[in-house]
Design a protein around this motif. Sequence first.
Motif, short mmCIF file in Angstrom:
data_model
loop_
_atom_site.label_atom_id
_atom_site.label_comp_id
_atom_site.label_asym_id
_atom_site.label_seq_id
_atom_site.Cartn_x
_atom_site.Cartn_y
_atom_site.Cartn_z
N SER A 95 0.82 -1.22 0.00
CA SER A 95 0.00 0.00 0.00
C SER A 95 0.85 1.26 0.00
O SER A 95 0.48 2.28 0.59
N ILE A 96 2.00 1.20 -0.67
CA ILE A 96 2.87 2.36 -0.83
C ILE A 96 2.68 2.90 -2.24
O ILE A 96 2.94 2.21 -3.23
N GLU A 97 2.20 4.12 -2.33
CA GLU A 97 2.00 4.78 -3.62
C GLU A 97 2.71 6.12 -3.57
O GLU A 97 2.23 7.06 -2.96
N GLN A 98 3.86 6.18 -4.22
CA GLN A 98 4.67 7.38 -4.22
C GLN A 98 5.03 7.78 -5.64
O GLN A 98 5.24 6.93 -6.50
N ALA A 99 5.13 9.08 -5.87
CA ALA A 99 5.56 9.58 -7.16
C ALA A 99 7.07 9.68 -7.25
O ALA A 99 7.63 9.88 -8.33
N VAL A 100 7.75 9.52 -6.10
CA VAL A 100 9.21 9.63 -6.06
C VAL A 100 9.80 8.27 -5.72
O VAL A 100 9.16 7.43 -5.09
N ARG A 101 11.05 8.03 -6.13
CA ARG A 101 11.73 6.78 -5.85
C ARG A 101 12.25 6.72 -4.43
O ARG A 101 12.36 5.65 -3.83
N ALA A 102 12.60 7.89 -3.87
CA ALA A 102 13.21 7.97 -2.55
C ALA A 102 12.89 9.33 -1.96
O ALA A 102 12.23 10.16 -2.59
#
Length: 370
Positions: free
Chosen positions: A276-283
């Motif tokens: 359930s991790i939704e991020q627009a960035v890699r880090a």
Amino acid sequence: MNTTPNAAQLQMRSIIQRIATGPELSKDISLEEARAGMRAILDQQVDPVQAGIFLIALRMKRETDEEFKGVLDAIRDVTTPVIAAVDDVVDIADPYDGYNRCLPAAPFLMPLLAEYGVASISQGANAIGPKFGVTHRHVLAAAGVPVDLTPAEAAARLADPALGWSYVDQRTFCPPLHDLAELRSTIVKRQAITTAEVMARPIQGRKRTHLVTGYVHKPYSRIYALLARHAGFDSALLVRGIEGGVIPSLRQKGVCFNYQHHSEEQAFDIDPLDLSIEQAVRAVPLPDDLPQTTRPGDEIAVVVDVHAAAQAAAEAGIAALNGETGAMYDSLVFGGALILWHLGREASLAVAADRLRDVLDSGRAAERVR
């Protein structure tokens, strides 16, 4: 003045004659020869020029498994391990040369795991090439954590129920290796030391010690697993992480490797969406307002100011431990869930991630950052 070469110098001369004769004629050396050559360097029994040739010649011809093992054995020869008063220790070994494209999250995995009941350490140094980036030492010092403890003092923190984690610096657990920092900077390129140093095992558990480390280039998963078994780690988790660290990309599928009970490593797929991790960035991104500077001796390259970045990482890490959501929070959930699942503490990555979110949201882990 006596100019007669000693035994170590004579052996190093013989080694160099074989490993530094070009791409077609160079010959491999045995584990014991690699160990003796590296030990002579650590003991300062050979000239720095010879030391540099030894390391770069191994790199140029490509180190063999036996040569890697020999270099590792020499490092462990001059490392005195401490047994912590806990059954299991997780050794989190992020890149010694640090980060320069993102804010490191891994320094805050240890207090998070400690709140969950898992004792862990991280290891590192101040300024190691080739990146000379932001290290665990920089970030933890900025957060007010002691970074110059002796191995015994660091191990004692693991048994303290109010702490349960620690950092140990290469300067204190292996001074002869730390003293090679300038030589390594002069060589510029990655050497066998870079691969082997994370396997020194400075603090061990009474029953088991587990390695967690990262890599970038695909061939290194096999090499790290090989060396981890050789060093005696009971298990190892190898993450293809951002900048070679232990946190995977927050927005892309990936592959990790692990082994249990000294067995062969196995690959497994990971997908942040499954947690359930939704991020627009890699880090965790670098703040836009971070000051930049130049590196001494390399005035062409403009780099992020290490101390400013460390302070930014410390503030973001403590905020995440206090439940503030964002890329740092998700990085800790992802990295921590991988470790808990690897240790068999949770049945799935998704369940482990939910457990860690509960810990983060409580804010209790932040109280361990001291």
